[in-house]
Scaffold this motif. Structure first.
Motif, mmCIF file in Angstrom:
data_model
loop_
_atom_site.group_PDB
_atom_site.id
_atom_site.type_symbol
_atom_site.label_atom_id
_atom_site.label_comp_id
_atom_site.label_asym_id
_atom_site.label_seq_id
_atom_site.Cartn_x
_atom_site.Cartn_y
_atom_site.Cartn_z
ATOM 1 N N ASP A 113 0.826 -1.205 0.000
ATOM 2 C CA ASP A 113 0.000 0.000 0.000
ATOM 3 C C ASP A 113 0.867 1.265 0.000
ATOM 4 O O ASP A 113 1.986 1.275 0.523
ATOM 5 C CB ASP A 113 -0.893 0.035 1.244
ATOM 6 N N ASN A 114 0.316 2.324 -0.595
ATOM 7 C CA ASN A 114 0.918 3.670 -0.523
ATOM 8 C C ASN A 114 2.339 3.715 -1.076
ATOM 9 O O ASN A 114 3.216 4.382 -0.523
ATOM 10 C CB ASN A 114 0.911 4.173 0.928
ATOM 11 N N VAL A 115 2.558 3.009 -2.178
ATOM 12 C CA VAL A 115 3.873 3.007 -2.822
ATOM 13 C C VAL A 115 3.854 3.995 -3.986
ATOM 14 O O VAL A 115 2.930 3.998 -4.799
ATOM 15 C CB VAL A 115 4.248 1.599 -3.320
ATOM 16 N N LEU A 116 4.875 4.835 -4.054
ATOM 17 C CA LEU A 116 4.980 5.865 -5.087
ATOM 18 C C LEU A 116 6.166 5.567 -5.994
ATOM 19 O O LEU A 116 7.295 5.410 -5.523
ATOM 20 C CB LEU A 116 5.156 7.243 -4.440
ATOM 21 N N PHE A 117 5.896 5.494 -7.306
ATOM 22 C CA PHE A 117 6.938 5.292 -8.308
ATOM 23 C C PHE A 117 7.082 6.552 -9.149
ATOM 24 O O PHE A 117 6.086 7.127 -9.597
ATOM 25 C CB PHE A 117 6.586 4.129 -9.244
ATOM 26 N N GLY A 118 8.321 6.959 -9.406
ATOM 27 C CA GLY A 118 8.567 8.038 -10.338
ATOM 28 C C GLY A 118 8.385 7.559 -11.770
ATOM 29 O O GLY A 118 7.874 6.467 -12.031
ATOM 30 N N SER A 119 8.820 8.364 -12.720
ATOM 31 C CA SER A 119 8.682 8.005 -14.129
ATOM 32 C C SER A 119 9.773 7.019 -14.550
ATOM 33 O O SER A 119 10.840 6.946 -13.939
ATOM 34 C CB SER A 119 8.746 9.253 -15.003
ATOM 35 N N LYS A 120 9.463 6.233 -15.583
ATOM 36 C CA LYS A 120 10.411 5.302 -16.216
ATOM 37 C C LYS A 120 10.975 4.276 -15.236
ATOM 38 O O LYS A 120 12.157 3.916 -15.304
ATOM 39 C CB LYS A 120 11.541 6.075 -16.900
ATOM 40 N N CYS A 121 10.129 3.794 -14.327
ATOM 41 C CA CYS A 121 10.536 2.732 -13.403
ATOM 42 C C CYS A 121 10.197 1.369 -14.002
ATOM 43 O O CYS A 121 9.177 1.212 -14.677
ATOM 44 C CB CYS A 121 9.828 2.892 -12.060
ATOM 45 N N TYR A 122 11.046 0.390 -13.723
ATOM 46 C CA TYR A 122 10.870 -0.959 -14.259
ATOM 47 C C TYR A 122 10.965 -1.960 -13.122
ATOM 48 O O TYR A 122 11.942 -1.960 -12.365
ATOM 49 C CB TYR A 122 11.946 -1.241 -15.309
ATOM 50 N N VAL A 123 9.940 -2.812 -12.999
ATOM 51 C CA VAL A 123 9.903 -3.855 -11.973
ATOM 52 C C VAL A 123 9.703 -5.189 -12.673
ATOM 53 O O VAL A 123 8.715 -5.378 -13.392
ATOM 54 C CB VAL A 123 8.752 -3.621 -10.968
ATOM 55 N N THR A 124 10.619 -6.138 -12.459
ATOM 56 C CA THR A 124 10.504 -7.438 -13.128
ATOM 57 C C THR A 124 10.933 -8.564 -12.202
ATOM 58 O O THR A 124 11.814 -8.379 -11.350
ATOM 59 C CB THR A 124 11.353 -7.479 -14.412
ATOM 60 N N ASP A 125 10.308 -9.728 -12.383
ATOM 61 C CA ASP A 125 10.699 -10.910 -11.608
ATOM 62 C C ASP A 125 11.375 -11.963 -12.483
ATOM 63 O O ASP A 125 11.560 -13.102 -12.054
ATOM 64 C CB ASP A 125 9.475 -11.518 -10.907
ATOM 65 N N HIS A 126 11.747 -11.599 -13.715
ATOM 66 C CA HIS A 126 12.289 -12.615 -14.629
ATOM 67 C C HIS A 126 13.341 -12.027 -15.568
ATOM 68 O O HIS A 126 13.463 -10.812 -15.713
ATOM 69 C CB HIS A 126 11.159 -13.234 -15.456
ATOM 70 N N VAL A 160 6.760 2.662 0.385
ATOM 71 C CA VAL A 160 8.053 2.796 -0.290
ATOM 72 C C VAL A 160 7.950 3.890 -1.351
ATOM 73 O O VAL A 160 6.937 4.016 -2.040
ATOM 74 C CB VAL A 160 8.470 1.457 -0.933
ATOM 75 N N TRP A 161 9.019 4.672 -1.485
ATOM 76 C CA TRP A 161 9.110 5.690 -2.535
ATOM 77 C C TRP A 161 10.238 5.293 -3.474
ATOM 78 O O TRP A 161 11.386 5.148 -3.054
ATOM 79 C CB TRP A 161 9.366 7.071 -1.919
ATOM 80 N N VAL A 162 9.903 5.111 -4.754
ATOM 81 C CA VAL A 162 10.862 4.700 -5.777
ATOM 82 C C VAL A 162 11.062 5.869 -6.736
ATOM 83 O O VAL A 162 10.122 6.309 -7.397
ATOM 84 C CB VAL A 162 10.351 3.458 -6.542
ATOM 85 N N GLY A 163 12.284 6.376 -6.824
ATOM 86 C CA GLY A 163 12.566 7.551 -7.642
ATOM 87 C C GLY A 163 12.552 7.264 -9.134
ATOM 88 O O GLY A 163 12.451 6.115 -9.583
ATOM 89 N N ASP A 164 12.688 8.319 -9.927
ATOM 90 C CA ASP A 164 12.678 8.198 -11.389
ATOM 91 C C ASP A 164 13.774 7.256 -11.885
ATOM 92 O O ASP A 164 14.902 7.258 -11.379
ATOM 93 C CB ASP A 164 12.908 9.565 -12.038
ATOM 94 N N GLY A 165 13.435 6.475 -12.909
ATOM 95 C CA GLY A 165 14.433 5.675 -13.608
ATOM 96 C C GLY A 165 14.974 4.489 -12.847
ATOM 97 O O GLY A 165 15.999 3.922 -13.238
ATOM 98 N N VAL A 166 14.309 4.063 -11.789
ATOM 99 C CA VAL A 166 14.800 2.938 -10.980
ATOM 100 C C VAL A 166 14.422 1.612 -11.639
ATOM 101 O O VAL A 166 13.318 1.446 -12.156
ATOM 102 C CB VAL A 166 14.228 3.004 -9.551
ATOM 103 N N THR A 167 15.354 0.660 -11.599
ATOM 104 C CA THR A 167 15.105 -0.703 -12.062
ATOM 105 C C THR A 167 15.152 -1.644 -10.864
ATOM 106 O O THR A 167 16.117 -1.627 -10.098
ATOM 107 C CB THR A 167 16.158 -1.136 -13.097
ATOM 108 N N ILE A 168 14.107 -2.452 -10.711
ATOM 109 C CA ILE A 168 14.026 -3.420 -9.615
ATOM 110 C C ILE A 168 14.058 -4.813 -10.231
ATOM 111 O O ILE A 168 13.150 -5.198 -10.970
ATOM 112 C CB ILE A 168 12.751 -3.202 -8.786
ATOM 113 N N LEU A 169 15.117 -5.559 -9.941
ATOM 114 C CA LEU A 169 15.380 -6.832 -10.600
ATOM 115 C C LEU A 169 14.842 -8.017 -9.793
ATOM 116 O O LEU A 169 14.445 -7.859 -8.631
ATOM 117 C CB LEU A 169 16.882 -6.965 -10.842
ATOM 118 N N PRO A 170 14.820 -9.209 -10.399
ATOM 119 C CA PRO A 170 14.208 -10.379 -9.748
ATOM 120 C C PRO A 170 14.855 -10.753 -8.421
ATOM 121 O O PRO A 170 16.052 -10.562 -8.208
ATOM 122 C CB PRO A 170 14.422 -11.496 -10.785
#
Length: 217
Positions: A113-126, A160-170
């Motif tokens: 809940d209440n998670v903020l992502f900036g622009s161009k964020c990428y979240v992937t599990d694979h 959680v606050w995720v800034g612009d351009g962040v990549t979150i990997l598996p």
């Protein structure tokens, strides 16, 4: 009457600040977004931009108050190269993505809940191919022909606050109330109540509960 009066007042203020032409475009895009959410998604409690791509919706759970910017893409991949997958994407309440966000899963992604992502964020599990252990994918196989991995999860906890351009990997968990700095690449677990930056992302500050300030990690 009160609601109508408030809307008229906001419209006049918008005209005063932006001019009639820009105000028309602003309200036109708001109208498109509302139609897209109510009639195409059957939701009145979300604000997903009409330019978004939502693939594999049967495998996606979206909480209330979900918002996206333009060209957001979320995909629960159920088949690739003839192989079937059973993905699950769970998004909590009041989650917000700015423009060009991308979430992709073959296995499991959970956003609290209440998670903020900036622009161009990428979240992937694979990944396209396996690059660990004895059964690694050959670099001679074209990337599009390599099988997708399905053995790792991504969990992003509440606030959680995720800034612009962040990549979150598996295979990572981002702890509650963490902050991820602009353009960071998250490759390992992030402790809760920390500020993390860099490639790979590492903690640089943590919240001091006694002093109520951020201190050096």
């Amino acid at each position: 009457m009160g609601k109508i009066s408030n809307k008229i007042t906001r419209y006049k203020e918008c005209c005063h600040q932006n001019g009639k032409r820009l105000t028309f475009l602003i309200y036109y895009h708001k109208f498109k977004r509302k139609i897209f959410n109510r009639f195409f998604l059957g939701r009145s409690d979300t604000c997903i931009d009409s330019s978004s791509q939502l693939l594999g919706l049967k495998n996606i759970i979206i909480g209330t108050g979900f918002q996206t910017g333009k060209h957001f893409r979320i995909e629960a991949v159920t088949e690739y190269n003839g192989i079937k997958y059973l993905p699950r994407i769970i998004i909590g309440d009041n989650v917000s993505f700015s423009d060009f966000g991308h979430v992709g899963a073959t296995h499991y992604i959970k956003i609290g809940d209440n998670v903020l992502f900036g622009s161009k964020c990428y979240v992937t599990d694979h990944n396209h191919g396996n690059y660990r252990g004895d059964h690694a994918s050959s670099p001679e196989i074209p990337p599009t022909k390599r099988n997708l991995t399905v053995d790792q999860k991504v969990i992003i906890e509440d606030n959680v606050w995720v800034g612009d351009g962040v990549t979150i990997l598996p295979g990572v968990t981002i702890g509650r109330c963490a902050i991820i700095g602009t353009n960071a690449v998250v490759t390992k677990n992030i402790p809760p109540y920390t500020i993390c930056v860099g490639i790979p992302a590492k903690p640089v500050k943590k919240w001091d509960f006694e002093k109520k300030v951020w201190i050096k990690y």
